[in-house]
Write a protein that holds these residues in place. Sequence first.
Motif, PDB file in Angstrom:
ATOM      1  N   UNK A 141     -18.393 -14.569 -62.373  1.00  0.00           N
ATOM      2  CA  UNK A 141     -19.634 -15.082 -62.955  1.00  0.00           C
ATOM      3  C   UNK A 141     -20.167 -16.259 -62.409  1.00  0.00           C
ATOM      4  N   UNK A 142     -21.283 -16.869 -62.838  1.00  0.00           N
ATOM      5  CA  UNK A 142     -22.281 -18.284 -62.193  1.00  0.00           C
ATOM      6  C   UNK A 142     -21.901 -19.291 -62.616  1.00  0.00           C
ATOM      7  N   UNK A 143     -22.184 -19.792 -62.037  1.00  0.00           N
ATOM      8  CA  UNK A 143     -21.627 -20.917 -62.841  1.00  0.00           C
ATOM      9  C   UNK A 143     -22.358 -21.785 -63.568  1.00  0.00           C
ATOM     10  N   UNK A 144     -24.345 -21.275 -64.353  1.00  0.00           N
ATOM     11  CA  UNK A 144     -24.515 -21.461 -65.241  1.00  0.00           C
ATOM     12  C   UNK A 144     -23.571 -20.551 -66.281  1.00  0.00           C
ATOM     13  N   UNK A 193     -17.896 -18.792 -52.119  1.00  0.00           N
ATOM     14  CA  UNK A 193     -19.725 -18.239 -52.257  1.00  0.00           C
ATOM     15  C   UNK A 193     -19.572 -17.082 -51.414  1.00  0.00           C
ATOM     16  N   UNK A 194     -20.333 -16.682 -51.893  1.00  0.00           N
ATOM     17  CA  UNK A 194     -20.729 -14.826 -51.996  1.00  0.00           C
ATOM     18  C   UNK A 194     -22.740 -14.799 -51.931  1.00  0.00           C
ATOM     19  N   UNK A 195     -22.740 -15.450 -50.125  1.00  0.00           N
ATOM     20  CA  UNK A 195     -24.226 -15.393 -49.886  1.00  0.00           C
ATOM     21  C   UNK A 195     -24.500 -17.486 -50.048  1.00  0.00           C
ATOM     22  N   UNK A 202     -19.802 -17.617 -56.742  1.00  0.00           N
ATOM     23  CA  UNK A 202     -18.838 -17.145 -58.612  1.00  0.00           C
ATOM     24  C   UNK A 202     -17.868 -17.652 -58.778  1.00  0.00           C
ATOM     25  N   UNK A 203     -17.684 -16.431 -60.147  1.00  0.00           N
ATOM     26  CA  UNK A 203     -16.106 -17.851 -59.874  1.00  0.00           C
ATOM     27  C   UNK A 203     -15.377 -16.375 -61.296  1.00  0.00           C
ATOM     28  N   UNK A 204     -14.228 -16.068 -61.188  1.00  0.00           N
ATOM     29  CA  UNK A 204     -13.264 -15.216 -61.703  1.00  0.00           C
ATOM     30  C   UNK A 204     -13.301 -15.478 -63.309  1.00  0.00           C
ATOM     31  N   UNK A 205     -13.109 -14.651 -64.126  1.00  0.00           N
ATOM     32  CA  UNK A 205     -12.795 -14.445 -65.302  1.00  0.00           C
ATOM     33  C   UNK A 205     -11.464 -15.522 -65.649  1.00  0.00           C
ATOM     34  N   UNK A 206     -10.710 -15.309 -64.757  1.00  0.00           N
ATOM     35  CA  UNK A 206      -9.316 -16.144 -64.563  1.00  0.00           C
ATOM     36  C   UNK A 206      -9.204 -17.197 -64.334  1.00  0.00           C
TER      37      UNK A 206
END
Length: 68
Positions: free
Chosen positions: A11-14, A40-42, A46-50
């Motif tokens: 998921x994105x931060x938004x 951080x990817x590039x 990005x955040x995992x649902x878990x």
Amino acid sequence: MTTTAISRKWHTTAEVAEMLGFSLSKTKMLVLTGEIRSVKIGRNRRILPAWVDEYVNRCTAGAERWSV
């Protein structure tokens, strides 16, 4: 031919801000302070649902101690 649905892995931060009902700036602060884990990817976070679930569980565990 079979079709396989791919579920979202990141998921994105938004998107996380929307899920939690927080402002984007508050969510970015939680990510920067490490309260919500991210990678951080590039140039993007990005955040995992878990990891969102971990944050929610920590918040609710603290609230349960104070409810009587």
